[in-house]
Design a protein around this motif. Structure first.
Motif, mmCIF file in Angstrom:
data_model
loop_
_atom_site.group_PDB
_atom_site.id
_atom_site.type_symbol
_atom_site.label_atom_id
_atom_site.label_comp_id
_atom_site.label_asym_id
_atom_site.label_seq_id
_atom_site.Cartn_x
_atom_site.Cartn_y
_atom_site.Cartn_z
ATOM 1 N N VAL B 315 0.845 -1.195 0.000
ATOM 2 C CA VAL B 315 0.000 0.000 0.000
ATOM 3 C C VAL B 315 0.882 1.247 0.000
ATOM 4 C CG1 VAL B 315 -1.742 1.300 1.263
ATOM 5 C CG2 VAL B 315 -1.843 -1.201 1.193
ATOM 6 N N GLU B 316 0.619 2.168 -0.923
ATOM 7 C CA GLU B 316 1.384 3.416 -0.951
ATOM 8 C C GLU B 316 0.571 4.586 -0.437
ATOM 9 O OE1 GLU B 316 3.039 4.037 -4.877
ATOM 10 O OE2 GLU B 316 4.935 3.235 -4.110
ATOM 11 N N ASN B 317 -0.722 4.571 -0.736
ATOM 12 C CA ASN B 317 -1.563 5.719 -0.409
ATOM 13 C C ASN B 317 -2.995 5.264 -0.219
ATOM 14 O OD1 ASN B 317 -0.677 8.411 -0.218
ATOM 15 N ND2 ASN B 317 0.047 8.298 -2.340
ATOM 16 N N VAL B 318 -3.680 5.900 0.706
ATOM 17 C CA VAL B 318 -5.111 5.666 0.819
ATOM 18 C C VAL B 318 -5.781 7.012 0.580
ATOM 19 C CG1 VAL B 318 -6.982 4.841 2.282
ATOM 20 C CG2 VAL B 318 -4.675 3.903 2.547
ATOM 21 N N VAL B 319 -6.542 7.111 -0.500
ATOM 22 C CA VAL B 319 -7.148 8.398 -0.836
ATOM 23 C C VAL B 319 -8.657 8.293 -0.661
ATOM 24 C CG1 VAL B 319 -7.384 10.190 -2.588
ATOM 25 C CG2 VAL B 319 -5.326 8.773 -2.517
ATOM 26 N N TYR B 320 -9.132 9.094 0.295
ATOM 27 C CA TYR B 320 -10.551 9.034 0.629
ATOM 28 C C TYR B 320 -11.230 10.235 0.010
ATOM 29 C CZ TYR B 320 -14.692 9.493 3.577
ATOM 30 O OH TYR B 320 -15.984 9.628 4.021
ATOM 31 N N PHE B 321 -12.287 10.024 -0.800
ATOM 32 C CA PHE B 321 -13.046 11.194 -1.258
ATOM 33 C C PHE B 321 -14.548 10.997 -1.148
ATOM 34 C CE2 PHE B 321 -10.754 9.191 -4.742
ATOM 35 C CZ PHE B 321 -11.717 8.804 -5.650
ATOM 36 N N GLY B 322 -14.965 10.761 0.078
ATOM 37 C CA GLY B 322 -16.403 10.731 0.354
ATOM 38 C C GLY B 322 -17.066 9.474 -0.141
ATOM 39 N N ALA B 323 -17.543 9.547 -1.377
ATOM 40 C CA ALA B 323 -18.310 8.435 -1.896
ATOM 41 C C ALA B 323 -17.444 7.209 -2.162
ATOM 42 C CB ALA B 323 -19.026 8.848 -3.181
ATOM 43 N N ALA B 324 -16.162 7.404 -2.281
ATOM 44 C CA ALA B 324 -15.290 6.273 -2.604
ATOM 45 C C ALA B 324 -13.942 6.420 -1.904
ATOM 46 C CB ALA B 324 -15.080 6.182 -4.109
ATOM 47 N N THR B 325 -13.245 5.319 -1.855
ATOM 48 C CA THR B 325 -11.882 5.349 -1.333
ATOM 49 C C THR B 325 -10.987 4.656 -2.355
ATOM 50 O OG1 THR B 325 -12.720 5.152 0.911
ATOM 51 C CG2 THR B 325 -10.375 4.701 0.574
ATOM 52 N N ASN B 326 -9.867 5.264 -2.674
ATOM 53 C CA ASN B 326 -8.920 4.643 -3.584
ATOM 54 C C ASN B 326 -7.696 4.167 -2.817
ATOM 55 O OD1 ASN B 326 -10.457 5.012 -5.823
ATOM 56 N ND2 ASN B 326 -9.236 6.685 -6.682
ATOM 57 N N LEU B 327 -7.326 2.923 -3.093
ATOM 58 C CA LEU B 327 -6.140 2.347 -2.490
ATOM 59 C C LEU B 327 -5.078 2.272 -3.577
ATOM 60 C CD1 LEU B 327 -6.095 1.273 0.414
ATOM 61 C CD2 LEU B 327 -6.406 -1.015 -0.504
ATOM 62 N N HIS B 328 -3.986 2.994 -3.406
ATOM 63 C CA HIS B 328 -2.902 2.938 -4.386
ATOM 64 C C HIS B 328 -1.878 1.926 -3.907
ATOM 65 C CE1 HIS B 328 -3.879 6.768 -6.626
ATOM 66 N NE2 HIS B 328 -4.687 6.816 -5.581
ATOM 67 N N ILE B 329 -1.646 0.901 -4.730
ATOM 68 C CA ILE B 329 -0.636 -0.085 -4.310
ATOM 69 C C ILE B 329 0.455 -0.214 -5.367
ATOM 70 C CG2 ILE B 329 -2.261 -1.402 -2.885
ATOM 71 C CD1 ILE B 329 -2.363 -3.493 -5.044
ATOM 72 N N ARG B 330 1.659 -0.560 -4.899
ATOM 73 C CA ARG B 330 2.788 -0.780 -5.800
ATOM 74 C C ARG B 330 2.957 -2.285 -5.918
ATOM 75 N NH1 ARG B 330 5.164 2.500 -9.216
ATOM 76 N NH2 ARG B 330 5.034 4.156 -7.650
ATOM 77 N N LEU B 331 2.845 -2.788 -7.167
ATOM 78 C CA LEU B 331 2.925 -4.233 -7.380
ATOM 79 C C LEU B 331 4.368 -4.711 -7.395
ATOM 80 C CD1 LEU B 331 0.294 -4.670 -10.236
ATOM 81 C CD2 LEU B 331 -0.029 -4.974 -7.772
ATOM 82 N N ALA B 332 4.534 -6.020 -7.321
ATOM 83 C CA ALA B 332 5.869 -6.611 -7.389
ATOM 84 C C ALA B 332 6.531 -6.312 -8.733
ATOM 85 C CB ALA B 332 5.770 -8.125 -7.181
#
Lengths: 284, 369
Positions: B315-332
């Motif tokens: 997990v690199e970032n968790v971006v919350y914007f109300g109606a949704a949440t985006n999880l940014h991950i860095r893959l292998a």
């Protein structure tokens, strides 16, 4: 770091332009320069106008106010005839030159770009670039030839000469107007089933109207004020107002000439003011 | 190709065949349209979508007749109209700048087309009134167009183009100049107007959301070519090209190699050696060799306990914007992936640095051209 001047003056960027203008005004000699220009431009005219109201016969010695010279000028048959010739020639020149200029402006802006377009602008604007005396002599030689060949005489020659040199003056505002008019309006009309002729009469021409009016007024003023070409082309009985004034001055300046000149100035100023008014309206 | 054809085959209103348009000559020649082929069906809301300079406006202007094709044919209901001037095509345009006649009133503007068609005065008046009512501008009939607001001018332009009841209505980014709220309203209004009048709409826009909201079908254009034509769902769920996938919505794109093809399903090996199954959108995309796969952030799921993840990352970032949440991950593989709404996300459940596994459902992965 932020620009200190901006930071001090105002946090907004809008006043920047205004400040620049103020700076220019604050430059040393600005006011003096402005006054010199105004005096150089308008003092002679003010003197001319002032002495047209002189009671005395002198144009250098003021004695009192009177309208006598205007009355005299308006009663003078020479002046009246000259004024009538001037108006006739100017009207004819205005109509012909405006029609030609409108067609030229359409041809240079409403057609596909073609090679030699720059040359065409040059050709249309020829009278602005060649010294007027050269044009005058050239026209005189041509007309002499035509007269010899056809035996025709009359005021038509003068009218044609005026119409010719008025074309670029009429052309400029019309072309300027056409260039600001986007093609989209004409395309919209065509899109709504207007054939080319209807597009022209119902959309192009009405929108071009203010440009045509400015062009016509400019042509009228230029024709009215012309001396050099008229001097060479005009035959007997074709004396225009400026030529009459020129002749009268040779016999000695009287306030009567001042009065006529003042009227001529007034007519020109009136027309130019009207021109500005029309241009202001068309910028809407 | 792009899924089963749901709509019953309707007659083509506009058929475009091998349409090429070049501007300029010699070494300065620019190809604005390159052998474009498209059939726009009767009564459909068809959108040309693409970035500026993709040729969408040129295509519209060619259909309107403002430009003539360099090569190719444009047919209206089967009749070749390629050489007809604009005033002889039963097609009207709503211009981006509206192009209302400033020296005419609102009513005169709307009646212009009918007047040019030589309709009787009574009919012109009637239709004008009907159009004014349609766009809710009855009170403005006698006004000059410069006394109207932007939204009102827009409606006049629309009414003017609709009044002669054209076979096809062309709309060149007509909403671009409106503010967001007005724009949203006009989108719905346009859509219902289209349904009401039954006129074929060809709509040009660079706004992907607008295209998805309004269209029956969308053609995505790039550099003078149409890359994909399909319903909003086709375009969004089943993009065929990397450009289309990237241009519309958010998408995760991973690079890999197609190793084998079985029953139309490709086996793709990612850069870290992971093998995934994916759906090629086109024959070109299915060719063995280097390929890109794509999956929407909302189609990626977190692996449940005991489930084998398709890919895993940090997990690199968790971006919350109300109606949704985006999880940014860095893959292998080193690539980034976004997961939208990864199940119920309590605050602070996923912290940067945590290792997680994600499941990519094969039926939702596309192989791109």
């Amino acid at each position: 770091m932020a620009d200190p001047a901006t930071a001090v003056a105002s946090p907004r960027s809008a006043p920047r332009r205004r400040r620049m203008v103020r700076d220019l005004k604050a430059m040393p000699g600005f006011t003096a320069m402005a006054w010199i220009t105004i005096v150089a431009l308008y003092l002679p005219i003010m003197v001319l106008v002032a002495f047209s109201f002189n009671e005395n016969r002198s144009v250098v010695l003021w004695t009192g106010f009177s309208l006598d010279w205007y009355a005299k000028a308006l009663e003078n048959d020479g002046i009246r005839n000259a004024a009538w010739v001037s108006v006739k020639v100017a009207l004819f020149a205005t109509v012909i030159s405006t029609i030609v200029a409108t067609m030229a402006a359409l041809a240079t802006t409403r057609t596909r770009k073609f090679t030699g377009q720059g040359l065409v602008y040059g050709i249309i604007n020829q009278p602005l670039m060649i010294p007027e005396i050269v044009t005058a002599i050239a026209t005189l030689s041509l007309f002499a030839l035509v007269k010899k060949l056809t035996g025709l005489n009359g005021i038509g020659y003068l009218m044609m000469a005026h119409a010719a040199f008025c074309i670029p003056f009429a052309y400029m505002p019309i072309r300027a107007r056409l260039e600001t008019m986007t093609l989209t309006l004409e395309q919209a009309a065509a899109d709504l089933y207007a054939p080319p002729f209807k597009v022209f009469t119902l959309v192009t021409l009405p929108l071009l109207g203010p440009g045509i009016v400015s062009g016509a007024m400019l042509a009228f003023v230029v024709s009215l004020d012309d001396v050099i070409i008229t001097l060479l082309i005009a035959g007997p009985g074709e004396t225009t107002l400026p030529i009459y004034i020129l002749g009268a001055i040779r016999r000695g300046i009287t306030p009567e000439i001042n009065a006529v000149s003042t009227i001529l100035v007034a007519v020109s100023v009136l027309l130019v003011m009207l021109l500005f008014f029309v241009q202001r309206r068309m910028q809407r | 190709m792009t899924g089963p054809e749901v709509v019953t085959q309707r007659k083509a209103a506009v058929s475009v065949r091998g349409l090429t348009k070049t501007f300029g000559e010699g070494e300065y020649a620019v190809t604005a349209l390159d052998a474009v082929e498209v059939d726009i069906r009767e009564n459909e809301f068809f959108t040309l979508l693409g970035p500026s300079g993709c040729g969408k406006t040129t295509l519209l202007r060619l259909i309107a007749g403002f430009e003539l094709p360099t090569h190719g044919v444009i047919a209206l209901e089967g009749r070749d109209i390629s050489a007809l001037p604009p005033h002889r095509r039963p097609i009207n345009t709503v211009f981006q700048s509206y192009a209302l006649f400033p020296h005419m009133t609102v009513a005169e503007n709307i009646g212009f087309g009918l007047r040019m068609l030589g309709k009787p005065a009574a009919e012109i008046r009637q239709t004008t009134e009907r159009m004014l009512a349609l766009v809710q501008l009855e009170a403005m009939a006698g006004r000059r167009t410069d006394q109207l607001s932007g939204g009102q001018q827009q409606r006049v332009a629309l009414a003017r183009a609709l009044a002669p009841a054209p076979k096809v209505l062309l709309l060149d980014e007509p909403l671009a100049a409106l503010d967001l709220k007005l724009r949203k309203n006009m989108q719905l209004e346009l859509k219902s107007l289209q349904a009401e009048t039954g006129i074929t709409f060809v709509f040009v826009t660079h706004d992907q959301e607008e295209a998805l909201t309004m269209s029956d079908r969308i053609a995505v254009m790039k550099s003078g070519r149409i890359l994909q034509i399909g319903s909003p769902r086709d375009i969004y769920d089943r993009p065929t090209h990397r450009f289309v996938a990237d241009f519309i919505g958010d998408i995760n794109i991973l690079d890999g190699t197609i190793e084998s093809l079985d029953n139309g399903i490709a086996s793709v090996r990612l850069k870290d050696g992971t093998a995934v199954l994916a759906q090629p959108g086109t024959a070109t995309a299915a060719r063995p060799g280097a390929a890109s796969i794509a999956i929407r952030p909302e189609n990626v799921r977190l692996a449940q306990a005991g489930e084998t993840p398709t890919v895993s990352g940090t997990v690199e970032n968790v971006v919350y914007f109300g109606a949704a949440t985006n999880l940014h991950i860095r893959l292998a593989t080193g690539e980034q992936m976004v997961i939208r709404n990864p199940g119920a996300v309590e605050e602070g459940r996923y912290r940067p640095g945590a290792t997680i596994g994600a499941v990519l459902p094969p039926e939702l992965i596309r192989v791109l051209e």
